[in-house]
Structures are given as C-alpha cells and as structure tokens.
Design a protein around this motif. Structure first.
Motif, PDB file in Angstrom:
ATOM      1  N   ARG A  27     -15.567 -12.979  28.750  1.00  0.00           N
ATOM      2  CA  ARG A  27     -14.318 -13.536  28.224  1.00  0.00           C
ATOM      3  C   ARG A  27     -14.245 -15.024  28.479  1.00  0.00           C
ATOM      4  N   ARG A  28     -14.752 -15.417  29.611  1.00  0.00           N
ATOM      5  CA  ARG A  28     -14.740 -16.833  29.937  1.00  0.00           C
ATOM      6  C   ARG A  28     -15.609 -17.614  28.956  1.00  0.00           C
ATOM      7  N   ARG A  29     -16.774 -17.014  28.617  1.00  0.00           N
ATOM      8  CA  ARG A  29     -17.664 -17.668  27.657  1.00  0.00           C
ATOM      9  C   ARG A  29     -17.002 -17.824  26.302  1.00  0.00           C
ATOM     10  N   ILE A  30     -16.364 -16.740  25.855  1.00  0.00           N
ATOM     11  CA  ILE A  30     -15.687 -16.792  24.550  1.00  0.00           C
ATOM     12  C   ILE A  30     -14.600 -17.850  24.569  1.00  0.00           C
ATOM     13  N   ALA A  31     -13.839 -17.879  25.658  1.00  0.00           N
ATOM     14  CA  ALA A  31     -12.754 -18.850  25.767  1.00  0.00           C
ATOM     15  C   ALA A  31     -13.307 -20.273  25.713  1.00  0.00           C
ATOM     16  N   LEU A  32     -14.420 -20.492  26.418  1.00  0.00           N
ATOM     17  CA  LEU A  32     -15.020 -21.827  26.424  1.00  0.00           C
ATOM     18  C   LEU A  32     -15.468 -22.241  25.033  1.00  0.00           C
ATOM     19  N   ARG A  33     -16.043 -21.274  24.325  1.00  0.00           N
ATOM     20  CA  ARG A  33     -16.531 -21.597  22.979  1.00  0.00           C
ATOM     21  C   ARG A  33     -15.372 -21.930  22.047  1.00  0.00           C
ATOM     22  N   LEU A  34     -14.320 -21.124  22.124  1.00  0.00           N
ATOM     23  CA  LEU A  34     -13.144 -21.385  21.291  1.00  0.00           C
ATOM     24  C   LEU A  34     -12.599 -22.770  21.591  1.00  0.00           C
ATOM     25  N   LEU A  35     -12.546 -23.071  22.870  1.00  0.00           N
ATOM     26  CA  LEU A  35     -12.028 -24.358  23.307  1.00  0.00           C
ATOM     27  C   LEU A  35     -12.873 -25.496  22.719  1.00  0.00           C
ATOM     28  N   ILE A  77      -6.063 -27.929  30.438  1.00  0.00           N
ATOM     29  CA  ILE A  77      -6.740 -26.767  29.853  1.00  0.00           C
ATOM     30  C   ILE A  77      -8.186 -26.707  30.327  1.00  0.00           C
ATOM     31  N   LEU A  78      -8.794 -27.876  30.381  1.00  0.00           N
ATOM     32  CA  LEU A  78     -10.212 -27.901  30.738  1.00  0.00           C
ATOM     33  C   LEU A  78     -10.463 -27.446  32.170  1.00  0.00           C
ATOM     34  N   SER A  79      -9.533 -27.763  33.072  1.00  0.00           N
ATOM     35  CA  SER A  79      -9.789 -27.463  34.475  1.00  0.00           C
ATOM     36  C   SER A  79      -9.464 -26.018  34.837  1.00  0.00           C
ATOM     37  N   ALA A  80      -8.679 -25.331  33.996  1.00  0.00           N
ATOM     38  CA  ALA A  80      -8.311 -23.959  34.336  1.00  0.00           C
ATOM     39  C   ALA A  80      -9.186 -22.965  33.570  1.00  0.00           C
ATOM     40  N   PRO A  81     -10.001 -22.178  34.272  1.00  0.00           N
ATOM     41  CA  PRO A  81     -10.741 -21.115  33.608  1.00  0.00           C
ATOM     42  C   PRO A  81      -9.803 -19.940  33.353  1.00  0.00           C
ATOM     43  N   PRO A  82      -9.249 -19.819  32.146  1.00  0.00           N
ATOM     44  CA  PRO A  82      -8.155 -18.881  31.915  1.00  0.00           C
ATOM     45  C   PRO A  82      -8.557 -17.419  32.056  1.00  0.00           C
ATOM     46  N   ALA A  83      -9.728 -17.046  31.593  1.00  0.00           N
ATOM     47  CA  ALA A  83     -10.100 -15.635  31.573  1.00  0.00           C
ATOM     48  C   ALA A  83     -10.350 -15.096  32.980  1.00  0.00           C
ATOM     49  N   LEU A  84     -10.829 -15.944  33.857  1.00  0.00           N
ATOM     50  CA  LEU A  84     -11.253 -15.479  35.167  1.00  0.00           C
ATOM     51  C   LEU A  84     -10.084 -14.988  36.012  1.00  0.00           C
ATOM     52  N   SER A 137      -7.862  -5.933  37.389  1.00  0.00           N
ATOM     53  CA  SER A 137      -8.533  -4.771  37.961  1.00  0.00           C
ATOM     54  C   SER A 137      -9.767  -5.186  38.760  1.00  0.00           C
ATOM     55  N   PRO A 138      -9.794  -4.869  40.061  1.00  0.00           N
ATOM     56  CA  PRO A 138     -10.912  -5.290  40.892  1.00  0.00           C
ATOM     57  C   PRO A 138     -12.186  -4.483  40.660  1.00  0.00           C
ATOM     58  N   ARG A 139     -12.047  -3.260  40.067  1.00  0.00           N
ATOM     59  CA  ARG A 139     -13.231  -2.416  39.910  1.00  0.00           C
ATOM     60  C   ARG A 139     -13.999  -2.716  38.633  1.00  0.00           C
ATOM     61  N   ARG A 140     -13.413  -3.543  37.772  1.00  0.00           N
ATOM     62  CA  ARG A 140     -14.124  -3.892  36.540  1.00  0.00           C
ATOM     63  C   ARG A 140     -15.392  -4.652  36.875  1.00  0.00           C
ATOM     64  N   SER A 141     -16.460  -4.432  36.077  1.00  0.00           N
ATOM     65  CA  SER A 141     -17.723  -5.107  36.364  1.00  0.00           C
ATOM     66  C   SER A 141     -17.546  -6.611  36.171  1.00  0.00           C
ATOM     67  N   ALA A 142     -18.395  -7.364  36.833  1.00  0.00           N
ATOM     68  CA  ALA A 142     -18.286  -8.815  36.787  1.00  0.00           C
ATOM     69  C   ALA A 142     -18.607  -9.360  35.397  1.00  0.00           C
ATOM     70  N   ALA A 143     -19.261  -8.527  34.548  1.00  0.00           N
ATOM     71  CA  ALA A 143     -19.706  -9.008  33.240  1.00  0.00           C
ATOM     72  C   ALA A 143     -18.521  -9.303  32.317  1.00  0.00           C
ATOM     73  N   ALA A 144     -17.450  -8.487  32.404  1.00  0.00           N
ATOM     74  CA  ALA A 144     -16.347  -8.619  31.450  1.00  0.00           C
ATOM     75  C   ALA A 144     -15.636  -9.979  31.552  1.00  0.00           C
ATOM     76  N   PRO A 145     -15.184 -10.385  32.748  1.00  0.00           N
ATOM     77  CA  PRO A 145     -14.545 -11.688  32.830  1.00  0.00           C
ATOM     78  C   PRO A 145     -15.505 -12.826  32.490  1.00  0.00           C
ATOM     79  N   LYS A 146     -16.762 -12.657  32.809  1.00  0.00           N
ATOM     80  CA  LYS A 146     -17.747 -13.686  32.473  1.00  0.00           C
ATOM     81  C   LYS A 146     -17.820 -13.860  30.963  1.00  0.00           C
TER      82      LYS A 146
END
Ligand SMILES: Nc1ncnc2c1ncn2[C@@H]1O[C@H](COP(=O)(O)OP(=O)(O)OP(=O)(O)O)[C@@H](O)[C@H]1O
Ligand SMILES: [Mg+2]
Lengths: 252, 282
Positions: free
Chosen positions: B26-34, B3-10, B15-24
């Motif tokens: 989500r990744r932060r939220i996922a890390l915090r939950l973890l 779980i630790l090695s896989a960044p799940p949200a990224l 969608s490639p046109r989504r801004s870079a902020a959204a996955p970032k």
C-alpha cells in the motif's frame, strides 16, 4: 570374460586432474549379485559408481557392463547421491519421463503405482520443491526403478530418510533386487550386511578394495528382524565394521 | 510538503497480525500515486509559465486531443482518418508480428548456437554486430530492398527483436546444469531429448527475460519503422503531428505508446510467473 559377469573392472584407475580418486581396482560382479560398497567419505565410491554407469571414463584400465563399455541410460538404473529431480516437471512428471524414454505407457495410474512403491501417496501433482528432501530422494528412487533394467546403481539412496522409511525401503529393495544386479553405496555397516550378498570395503582415497566379503545369509523365508537377530549377522557386521574403522583411522 | 514526510499507508494499519507485505504494498501504491500527482502539477505549472502550447502543451490540451482523435468530429474521423485506438492497434499489430517472428527466429538461432559450438563461433559476432546497430540504421536498407509498405517495417521489428532472444537463449542453453543433464541421460535420454527436456526448460526463465527485452526493442523501434509511410500507426501519427507542430498530439502519442508498453510488460510478467513456476528453483 564370462557372459554372466554383469560388471567387470580390470585394473581401473580414475584421476581428476592430479588427484587419483580411485584405483587401481579389479572387481568382477556376477549377474544377480547385490554388491555393497562401504568406505570413508571421499574415498571414491561415487566415482566408482559413475565409472560403472558410464559417466566417467577410467584414466587407466577398462570397465565393462554385460560385456561392453557402459553407456549412460542403457541397461542401468541410477540413483544419484542427490535427488536431481527436474523442477520444471511435477513429481509425477519426473516419473513419467523415465517411462517415456523407455517407450512405456506413462498413465497416471502407472505413475501412482511407482510412487506408492516407495511409500509416497498424493504427491504426483506437487512441485518438486513442495516435498521434503527425503521424499525427493524417494521420488528419485522410484524414477530409477520405473524401468526394469538388469543393473541398478544406488549412491547412498537412503541417507536422508528416517529409520522407519529406510527399513521399509531396504525391504522393498531386497524384493526388487532379486532379479537384478545391484551396486549399492552406503556408510551404514548394518545396511551393508542387511542388503548385500557381498560387501566391499574401500580404502581411503585413492579407493582400493580393502575387504571383499561374501555375505552368506538366508534371504528368503525370513523377516528382517529375524535376519538381524541371527548370530551370523552380528559376526559379519562386526567384521565389516572393524574393516571400516581400521581403514578410516589410517588416514586420520 | 507535509504529505511527503508522512507515510500514510504504514500508520493506518490497525491489525498487528497482518503480514508485513500488505502495508508495504500500500505504501508503494501511495508513493506512486503521489509521484503522479506531483508530475501532473509540474507539467501544468510548466505549461502555464511558458505559455507556448507548441513548446509545452497543457494537460487539458492533450486531453482535448484524446477526445478529438478518438471521435469523429466535423466529418473528420480521429486523426488522419483513423481513431487513436486504430493507430495504436495497427502499431501493436506490427509489434506483435515483428516480435513473434523475431522471438521465434532468436529462439531457433539461440538453441542452435548453444548446442552446436562451431555455429556459435560463426554467428556470435554477427548477432553482436546487429545488436549494436540502431534499428534506424538498417531501416534504410530495408526500404531499398522491400519498398515502403508493411514488409520493411516488419523486417525492422523482427531484426530488432531477434538478437536479445538469441543471445539470452544461447547463454542459457550453454549453462545447462550437469547434474540434471546426467539425470536425464541416466534415464535414457538422447542428445535432442536432453535439449528438449532439460536444456530448454532450464533456459526458459532467461529466455523469457530475452523475450521481454525483445518486445521492448520492437516497441522502441516501431516509431522508427513508422517514420516512413507510417499512417495509420501511432508512430506515423506522432511523426505527422510533429510536422504540423501539433505538440499536443505528439504528447498524446507518447502517452499511448508508453502506457500500452507498460501494460504489455505487465502481461508478459504475469505470463512468466504462470508459465515458469520453477524460476529460481533449478
Ligand atoms: N569432479 C571432480 N573433480 C575433482 N575432484 C573430484 C571430482 N569428483 C570427486 N572428486 C574427488 O575425488 C575423490 C572421490 O570422490 P567421490 O565423490 O567419489 O567420493 P565418495 O566416496 O563418494 O565420498 P562421499 O561418501 O562423501 O560421497 C574426492 O577426494 C573428491 O574430492
Ligand atoms: Mg559419494
């Protein structure tokens, strides 16, 4: 000193530390005159304007406006070289503040009217960083024109504007300046001759009067194009241009 | 540990046109939950291995206390006659009053310090001195002066909250940008109009940082303020629970203080973004 003199500089010199920026300068500006200052970058034009506005004290000599030492915010509108808008106020709020200090009504309609005078529409509610640099400068001009001061000091106000807007504002400025004394700083020889009733060319630092030329061109009943088309206009422009060029080459 | 090695949200973003902020984000939220899950696991593990609920109470025991202190059971209302939410509410009320007084005082003092130079010379060492003192140190003095009721508590919180605001305000007021001060003066502003229309709004972002620090100080001082005659009050509850070795209640109190603190800081941040849109633009 004649009471008609709007500005009188007597033997004025200004130093920043060891650097003499201006002077000595003797200059008398009668009421109603449109004086344009031209000179190379760094020759002390802004300093001269700040002395007249009362933001600097002369190191030597005396500065008088309407017969007494100048006090900032009393009797003179000032457009700085930078817009200097207050970012915590909306565009319209910046104009309203000027009206408020003068004890005048600052309704939305008043503010809109002042903004329209400099060709701005529908920007009153925007934040100051949401408009372009040229628009910001026009707001600064509108802010300085909001109150009817007998003296108007403008430091390269049109430098950041496109040619079309600049010409429109030059035209407007000629209208509002009819009843006031103006000191206008520019790098543009064409603008100097077009606007000024008198052009003073300064030497490189320390700025002194190199050329003091009255501009005797008809001001009423003539379109800007007709004015620029006059042979006298071309001759005056050539004379000022030559003075500016010879003065800039000396330092180079 | 996969779980630790896989960044799940990224990798999950199609969608490639989504801004870079959204996955970032989500990744932060996922890390915090973890991180939360991991912490919970460690806590459970520690509680089971030590087998000493007075030393480390289990998450379940703390949860049970949450229920107990939030309800009336066997004729006992919450803890010491007040529900958990009431303890917390009373502490928050003290923090609020203390912060408001401290912030108001700090603001006035800071502006005066920033504008009147001799006043700054006189008061600066005093403010720095008070700031360096741990609030508990002057609490004893307030007890002697004001007794053991509300007054000394509110004094403590106010005095703890005042210096950060005063210092931040004074510094920001001194640093008023010359260009804008001149612009106001050119429009005819007098000395106090410059303070009101340029100096203060320009200082507001830093003042707000001072306010957040002040509320933080009041927050961390409330437990100290409630060590004496602090019930009802969350600090008093923790103090009493400690005396009776009810470690689960102590931990519950810590959670209540910490979580409400996070919430209040988030509220202040939101208010800041709303009230000071020009932050970083002056
Ligand atoms: N606050 C200051 N401290 C020290 N030196 C200064 C200061 N302001 C201006 N100077 C110097 O004084 C001289 C005149 O400056 P000033 O701004 O009046 O020039 P200017 O003619 O307006 O130039 P520009 O056309 O580039 O605006 C310059 O050499 C400048 O470096
Ligand atoms: Mg200049």
């Amino acid at each position: 000193m004649s009471s008609a003199d709007a500005i009188k500089l007597a033997d004025v010199e200004h130093r920043y530390g060891d650097v003499t920026a201006v002077g000595p300068v003797d200059l008398t500006v009668p009421s109603g005159e449109f004086l344009v200052l031209v000179g190379a970058s760094g020759c002390g034009k802004s300093t001269l304007l700040r002395l007249i506005a009362g933001f600097e004290e002369p190191t030597f000599g005396t500065v008088h406006t309407s017969g007494s030492p100048p006090v900032p915010g009393r009797g003179a509108g000032l457009v700085f070289q930078q817009p200097r808008l207050f970012p915590w106020r909306s565009v319209g709020g910046n104009i309203a503040l000027a009206l408020k200090y003068a004890g005048q009504s600052a309704s939305t309609a008043d503010v809109e009217l002042l903004l329209e005078r400099v060709g701005l529409h529908d920007v009153a509610r925007r934040r100051t960083w949401q408009i372009s640099g040229g628009q910001q400068q026009r707001v600064a001009i509108a802010r300085a024109l909001a109150v009817d001061n007998p003296l108007l000091l403008l430091d390269e106000p049109f430098a950041a504007l496109d040619a079309l807007t600049r010409e429109r504002l030059q035209e407007d400025l000629r209208t509002v300046s009819a009843t006031r004394t103006c000191v206008f700083v520019t790098h543009s020889v064409d603008e100097a001759v077009f606007l000024g009733s008198r052009v003073v060319v300064l030497t490189p630092r320390p700025g002194r009067v190199a050329l003091d030329l009255p501009i005797d061109l008809p001001r009423t009943g003539i379109t800007p194009d007709e004015l620029r088309g006059l042979p006298e206009f071309a001759a005056l422009r050539a004379e000022v241009g030559a003075a500016v060029r010879s003065r800039t080459e000396v330092t180079a | 540990m996969t779980i630790l090695s896989a960044p799940p949200a990224l990798s999950a973003d199609p969608s490639p046109r989504r801004s870079a902020a959204a996955p970032k984000k989500r990744r932060r939220i996922a890390l915090r939950l973890l991180a939360l899950v991991v912490l919970y696991g460690l806590w459970e593990l520690a509680a089971r291995t030590t087998r000493n609920p007075t030393f480390i109470p289990s998450p379940g025991a703390v949860w049970h206390q949450l229920i107990q202190t939030s309800t009336t059971h066997d004729g006992v209302r919450g803890y010491s006659g007040s529900l958990l939410i009431e303890h917390l509410g009373i502490s928050l009320r003290r923090i609020l009053i203390g912060s408001v007084i401290g912030v108001a005082g700090g603001l006035v003092l800071g502006v005066l310090m920033g504008v009147i130079s001799w006043l700054r010379v006189v008061t600066e060492p005093v403010v720095t001195f008070v700031r360096a003192l741990p609030p508990l140190a002057y609490f004893s003095l307030f007890i002697i002066w004001f007794g053991i009721d509300e007054t000394p508590k509110l004094w403590l919180l106010s005095i703890a909250a005042l210096p950060p605001v005063a210092v931040a305000t004074a510094a920001a007021v001194q640093g008023a940008p010359t260009g804008l001060v001149e612009a106001a003066r050119a429009l005819g502003a007098g000395r106090w109009e410059v303070v009101r229309d340029v100096t203060l709004p320009n200082a507001l972002p830093e003042i707000f940082t001072g306010v957040r620090l002040a509320v933080g100080m009041a927050y961390s001082s409330v437990v100290a303020a409630e060590t004496i005659n602090g019930v009802p009050g969350i600090g008093g509850m923790v103090r009493d629970a400690q005396r009776y070795s009810q470690t689960d209640v102590v931990v519950l109190g810590l959670f209540a203080i910490g979580l409400s603190g996070l919430l209040i800081d988030a509220l202040l941040r939101t208010a800041e973004n709303r009230l000071i849109p020009w932050r970083g633009r002056a």
